[in-house]
Structure formats: structure tokens, C-alpha cells
Scaffold this active site. Structure first.
Site, PDB file in Angstrom:
ATOM      1  N   LYS A   1      46.874  82.590  -2.464  1.00 54.82           N
ATOM      2  CA  LYS A   1      45.534  82.451  -3.055  1.00 54.82           C
ATOM      3  C   LYS A   1      45.414  83.369  -4.254  1.00 54.82           C
ATOM      4  O   LYS A   1      45.939  84.486  -4.268  1.00 54.82           O
ATOM      5  CB  LYS A   1      44.437  82.740  -2.028  1.00 54.82           C
ATOM      6  CG  LYS A   1      44.397  84.134  -1.447  1.00 54.82           C
ATOM      7  CD  LYS A   1      43.218  84.263  -0.490  1.00 54.82           C
ATOM      8  CE  LYS A   1      43.174  85.628   0.183  1.00 54.82           C
ATOM      9  NZ  LYS A   1      42.033  85.733   1.110  1.00 54.82           N
TER      10      LYS A   1
ATOM     11  N   ASN B   1      38.801  83.427  13.331  1.00 57.93           N
ATOM     12  CA  ASN B   1      38.641  84.210  12.112  1.00 57.93           C
ATOM     13  C   ASN B   1      37.804  85.448  12.403  1.00 57.93           C
ATOM     14  O   ASN B   1      36.658  85.337  12.817  1.00 57.93           O
ATOM     15  CB  ASN B   1      37.983  83.369  11.020  1.00 57.93           C
ATOM     16  CG  ASN B   1      38.180  83.970   9.640  1.00 57.93           C
ATOM     17  OD1 ASN B   1      38.433  85.157   9.496  1.00 57.93           O
ATOM     18  ND2 ASN B   1      38.053  83.135   8.619  1.00 57.93           N
TER      19      ASN B   1
ATOM     20  N   GLU C   1      43.168  84.956  12.380  1.00 53.60           N
ATOM     21  CA  GLU C   1      42.956  84.891  10.936  1.00 53.60           C
ATOM     22  C   GLU C   1      42.177  86.111  10.445  1.00 53.60           C
ATOM     23  O   GLU C   1      41.221  86.528  11.090  1.00 53.60           O
ATOM     24  CB  GLU C   1      42.174  83.631  10.568  1.00 53.60           C
ATOM     25  CG  GLU C   1      42.812  82.326  11.024  1.00 53.60           C
ATOM     26  CD  GLU C   1      41.937  81.145  10.672  1.00 53.60           C
ATOM     27  OE1 GLU C   1      41.267  81.175   9.625  1.00 53.60           O
ATOM     28  OE2 GLU C   1      41.912  80.188  11.457  1.00 53.60           O
ATOM     29  N   SER C   2      42.565  86.634   9.322  1.00 53.30           N
ATOM     30  CA  SER C   2      41.892  87.729   8.616  1.00 53.30           C
ATOM     31  C   SER C   2      42.065  89.066   9.336  1.00 53.30           C
ATOM     32  O   SER C   2      42.210  89.136  10.555  1.00 53.30           O
ATOM     33  CB  SER C   2      40.392  87.447   8.436  1.00 53.30           C
ATOM     34  OG  SER C   2      40.171  86.292   7.672  1.00 53.30           O
TER      35      SER C   2
ATOM     36  N   LYS D   1      44.414  74.878   2.660  1.00 52.14           N
ATOM     37  CA  LYS D   1      43.292  75.767   2.981  1.00 52.14           C
ATOM     38  C   LYS D   1      42.138  75.409   2.050  1.00 52.14           C
ATOM     39  O   LYS D   1      42.150  75.749   0.873  1.00 52.14           O
ATOM     40  CB  LYS D   1      43.724  77.217   2.794  1.00 52.14           C
ATOM     41  CG  LYS D   1      42.691  78.246   3.244  1.00 52.14           C
ATOM     42  CD  LYS D   1      42.712  78.426   4.737  1.00 52.14           C
ATOM     43  CE  LYS D   1      41.807  79.590   5.163  1.00 52.14           C
ATOM     44  NZ  LYS D   1      42.310  80.902   4.711  1.00 52.14           N
TER      45      LYS D   1
ATOM     46  N   GLU E   1      39.035  76.179  12.925  1.00 51.65           N
ATOM     47  CA  GLU E   1      38.649  77.585  12.814  1.00 51.65           C
ATOM     48  C   GLU E   1      37.313  77.867  13.485  1.00 51.65           C
ATOM     49  O   GLU E   1      36.327  77.149  13.273  1.00 51.65           O
ATOM     50  CB  GLU E   1      38.562  77.970  11.337  1.00 51.65           C
ATOM     51  CG  GLU E   1      38.166  79.417  11.098  1.00 51.65           C
ATOM     52  CD  GLU E   1      38.178  79.770   9.631  1.00 51.65           C
ATOM     53  OE1 GLU E   1      39.266  79.709   9.026  1.00 51.65           O
ATOM     54  OE2 GLU E   1      37.107  80.092   9.087  1.00 51.65           O
TER      55      GLU E   1
ATOM     56  N   GLU F   1      49.739  83.144   3.156  1.00 50.95           N
ATOM     57  CA  GLU F   1      48.792  82.435   2.298  1.00 50.95           C
ATOM     58  C   GLU F   1      49.001  82.717   0.816  1.00 50.95           C
ATOM     59  O   GLU F   1      49.287  83.848   0.407  1.00 50.95           O
ATOM     60  CB  GLU F   1      47.369  82.833   2.691  1.00 50.95           C
ATOM     61  CG  GLU F   1      46.291  81.991   2.037  1.00 50.95           C
ATOM     62  CD  GLU F   1      45.013  82.037   2.832  1.00 50.95           C
ATOM     63  OE1 GLU F   1      44.858  81.204   3.754  1.00 50.95           O
ATOM     64  OE2 GLU F   1      44.178  82.913   2.553  1.00 50.95           O
TER      65      GLU F   1
END
Length: 263
Positions: free
Chosen positions: A53, A183, A213-214, A113, A162, A51
Site C-alpha cells: 500500500k 481487525n 489484521e493490524s 484489498k 473482516e 501488504e
């Protein structure tokens, strides 16, 4: 925080006067998207969606001076299968230009995203060059989830749906989701709990591509996710803040060689 962000996006959508028919026609005329979903399972034992960001509401500024083209190239060199690019400006400091620059810098498919809350958002993703969109079940009604996913399919976009709970997973599957991201970060408290990812993995059918995710920081977490049956991990902060992003990606891809034993 999720409620605040979604409310801001819905206000923006309400002021959008563009004709959706025109947007759909323009989106349909774009070049064919790069395959996003299938490579996540076929390329590696554990694929990485890396990602890009600039900041987040919970962590603030992440990478001052970030150069999108350089970071995208480093992710690709490290073995990432796909990119994820934040395009939300108000809360994450992203933009459509960031996505365009990342996609032009390498051959990897790119996920937009952002917080998709209208058909126009789906079209805009295709128009800016995205190959996939994010649909957050917690932010959408069942009707919206179905309509936006159906439109994405029509436009040739993959839809990463998600979820955070068993109920949201059931809603995603009812909408026909074949690419599901779990997530581990609670979007209302921002706390991370990898047990959520492990628990929901057992409920996702084998024909659905699974993305964790995460909460993935290195080979140890990558190993944990792979052993749960995930096809890919989506990693942001852990790679965008790394001194050597390519090496950080390689560490995740090669988790079986680098991760210490659990326990």
C-alpha cells in the site's frame, strides 16, 4: 472515516452502468485462481499476508517511490504466503495495475484489498487477477455479505471476511465465512487494540482459517497472535516501510526464534 470511504464507493457503484451478467460471464472465463485460503494454514506455523500500500488515511504517504514488482518479489523472498494489494485510488493511492504487477512478479496468491460493496466489485477483482477479495462486515448488510461471498465462491475467489466485534463475527459465520480476519484497528477511530483480536480468537471455530489484521509490528506481536491460535497475520505498514522488507517478513515467520518473552 469508514463511513466516508464506503459512501464514496457506493456513489461510484451507483454510476456503474455495466451489465452484471456480462461481468460475471467475463469473470468466469478467467484462468483458475491461485489457492489462497488453504496455504495460510498448511504452509507455516504462522503465515504472513504481506501488504502493498502506498498511503493510508491515518498515516499519509508510507513509501514514496514504491516499486510494486520489487516489493512483491522481496515479500516472496522473505517467506510470505500471500500478498494483499490496495486498489483503492482515492484514499490509499492504489490501483488495479498495482495488483496486476504484484501478481506477475511472483507466484503468490493475491488479495484485492478494497471496499467491496457490489457484485461488480467482486467480478472486477477476478478480472484484474485477484485470487481473493475482502468483505468488511461493518460495511455490508447481511444480504450483501451473503450475496458477495456466494458470488466469490462461484468465481473461484476466496473471501476474507473482516470483523471487529462479536456481533460482526456472528454475522460472518452465519454467512458461511471460512476465512475470517479480525481487525484490531477500529476503522472509525483508527486506534489499535490487540486485546480485541485475542478475545475474538476464542469464538472462531477450528475449521475456520483465522487471520489477525493490524497492529503486528514484529516477532513479539506475531508470537502473541500465534499463541492465540491465528493461522496468519496480515501486515502492511510494518513491512512496506521496512528498510529490508524480506527480513521483516522473515522475522514474522520465524517469530518463535526471535520474539522476546512476554511480561
Amino acid at each position: 472515516m469508514l463511513d466516508v470511504i464506503i459512501a464514496a464507493h457506493r456513489r461510484a457503484a451507483e454510476s456503474d452502468t455495466r451489465a452484471i451478467e456480462t461481468l460475471i460471464s467475463e469473470a468466469e472465463s478467467q484462468p483458475v485462481a491461485r489457492p489462497f485460503r488453504d496455504p495460510l494454514r498448511t504452509n507455516k506455523d504462522l503465515s504472513v499476508i504481506a501488504e502493498i500500500k502506498r498511503r493510508s488515511p491515518s498515516a499519509g504517504e508510507l513509501a514514496p517511490g514504491l516499486v510494486v514488482t520489487e516489493l512483491a518479489a522481496r515479500y516472496a523472498a522473505g517467506g510470505a504466503t500471500a500478498l494483499s494489494v490496495l486498489t483503492d485510488a482515492e484514499f490509499f493511492g492504489g490501483s488495479a495495475d498495482d495488483l496486476k504487477a504484484a501478481r506477475a512478479a511472483c507466484d503468490l496468491p493475491v488479495l484485492r484489498k478494497d471496499f467491496t460493496i457490489s457484485e461488480a466489485d467482486v467480478c472486477d477483482a477476478r478480472l484484474m487477477g485477484a485470487d481473493a477479495i475482502l468483505l468488511i462486515v461493518a460495511a455490508l448488510t447481511d444480504d450483501e455479505l451473503q450475496r458477495f461471498r456466494d458470488l466469490a465462491v462461484t468465481l473461484g475467489l476466496a473471501a476474507l471476511v473482516e470483523v471487529h466485534t462479536s456481533e460482526e463475527l456472528a454475522r460472518a459465520l452465519d454467512a458461511g465465512a471460512d476465512l475470517i480476519g479480525v481487525n484490531s484497528r477500529n476503522l472509525r477511530t483508527f486506534e489499535v487494540d490487540l486485546e480485541v483480536v485475542e478475545r475474538l480468537a476464542r469464538r472462531i471455530p477450528d475449521n475456520v482459517i483465522k487471520v489477525a489484521e493490524s497492529g503486528v509490528k514484529g516477532p513479539a506481536e506475531a508470537k502473541r497472535m500465534a499463541e492465540c491460535g491465528y493461522d496468519a497475520v496480515l501486515v502492511g505498514t510494518g513491512v512496506v516501510t521496512a528498510s529490508d522488507p524480506a527480513a521483516a517478513i522473515r522475522g514474522l515467520v520465524n517469530w518463535s526464534e526471535l520474539s522476546p518473552p512476554r511480561g
